[in-house]
Design an enzyme around this catalytic site. Structure first.
Site, PDB file in Angstrom:
ATOM      1  N   HIS A 263       1.232  -1.286  -0.076  1.00  0.00           N
ATOM      2  CA  HIS A 263      -0.241   0.001  -0.284  1.00  0.00           C
ATOM      3  C   HIS A 263       1.022   1.086   0.335  1.00  0.00           C
ATOM      4  O   HIS A 263       1.766   1.459   0.522  1.00  0.00           O
ATOM      5  CB  HIS A 263      -0.851   0.160   1.052  1.00  0.00           C
ATOM      6  N   VAL A 264       0.553   2.125  -0.657  1.00  0.00           N
ATOM      7  CA  VAL A 264       1.409   3.355  -0.474  1.00  0.00           C
ATOM      8  C   VAL A 264       0.099   4.946  -0.049  1.00  0.00           C
ATOM      9  O   VAL A 264      -1.129   4.977   0.623  1.00  0.00           O
ATOM     10  CB  VAL A 264       0.867   3.972  -2.057  1.00  0.00           C
TER      11      VAL A 264
END
Ligand code: DD3
Length: 323
Positions: A263-264
């Site tokens: 995830h970012v």
């Protein structure tokens, strides 16, 4: 049989406000406002509190379920000032010359406290919020293979909440943008640290649809289309919805992440988000370039990360004589 009836009544109310099998104060169906939902919470240890951050982390119980409740006062918003001044009462505390102090009592809807409930909470959740000394670990390629990877496989941290988001079983109404492509697609939504009331502390996460990437360590040039897609479409979606340009966005991945599903993070540059420091955050633009320059960058490089004194992974590095 008035007593029986009121007991029945109580049981019904409890059944209504507690979701199915868990004795936790979750409301899914129907009304999202529940009176006295926290009245059954038995306060235990205060895990952490901060006068400056105006929050408190409480360990306690709902019946026999372990729980963590987090209360936090949120910033005062400019757009409600007019209403606040108009409809609040003011009680004088002291007056001296030109100086006076008061307690202002805003109407309930302007006086909310952001509340997070984790229930049932595991020991890990409880530990997470206890203040702890941290140490830096320099993790080599070999350390990752022989210590970290077995640890994360063996611990099998649950990412059920991530799958719930991807499958629209939770938070579907909070999705800001989605690219449904199974290889390069992702879901962009507010992290729940952000109450979305002001842009100063904007915090969104892009969660990828594919489920085979645990962390930075798994990234190869094969994933460049995925990362570029998140960068391009994430920036575009945040620009459209919040009118925040990419020059005001900090986009990064954590190592170690708090959950092993790639995830970012997208946070406002004006907000020093927890975990945005050099010891944990890897800028998305840097990650993309590192993979372009050296295909095996994230497999080969020694990666440094902070770790809590009570983390089992630290014990494993110690036992291996690495620190
Ligand atoms: C988590 C990291 C994880 C406690 C806490 C947070 N954003 C989430 C479930 C749903 C979410 C998040 C684990 C867990 Cl306080 C334990 O974070 C989440 N939904 N960060 C959103 N939107």
């Amino acid at each position: 049989m008035a007593a029986t009836q009121s007991e029945e009544e109580t049981a019904k109310t409890v059944a209504k406000r507690l979701k199915t099998d868990e004795n936790c104060p979750v409301t899914e169906d129907g009304d999202s406002t529940v009176k006295e939902a926290l009245s059954g919470f038995k306060t235990g240890q205060i895990l952490r509190d901060s006068a400056r951050e105006k929050n408190i982390f409480i360990h306690g119980k709902f019946d026999d379920q372990e729980a963590v409740v987090i209360l936090e006062k949120t910033p005062i918003r400019q757009d409600v000032l007019a209403e606040m001044f108009k409809s609040s009462s003011l009680t004088l505390e002291m007056k001296n010359d030109i100086y006076s102090t008061y307690q202002l009592q805003p109407p309930p809807h302007l006086n909310g406290i952001k509340t997070t409930v984790i229930c049932p909470a595991t020991e890990k959740h409880v530990k997470k919020y206890l203040r702890q000394e941290t140490f830096l670990i320099n993790e080599t390629e070999d350390d990752y293979r022989s210590i970290t990877l077995p640890h994360i496989t063996q611990q099998s941290f649950s990412v059920q909440w991530v799958y719930n988001i991807l499958e629209k079983k939770a938070e579907a109404d909070r999705i800001v943008f989605e690219d449904p492509d199974p290889h390069v697609g992702f879901v962009l939504l507010p992290d729940f640290k952000w109450d979305q009331k002001q842009l100063e502390d904007l915090y969104l996460i892009a969660i990828v649809h594919r489920r085979d990437l645990k962390s930075l360590r798994d990234l190869t040039p094969d994933n460049l289309p995925l990362l570029r897609n998140i960068l391009e479409k994430g920036v575009e979606a945040i620009g459209k919805k919040y009118n925040v340009p990419s020059s005001k966005l900090r986009m990064y991945l954590h190592y170690q992440p708090s959950y092993y599903h790639i995830h970012v993070h997208f946070t406002s540059l004006d907000y020093e988000a927890p975990g945005c420091g050099v010891e944990r955050a890897h800028l998305l633009t840097d990650v993309i370039q590192n993979l372009q320059v050296q295909p095996e960058y994230y497999q080969k490089r020694t990666l440094t990360f902070p770790i809590r004194a009570d983390d089992a992974l630290l014990t494993k590095f110690r036992e291996a004589g690495k620190i």
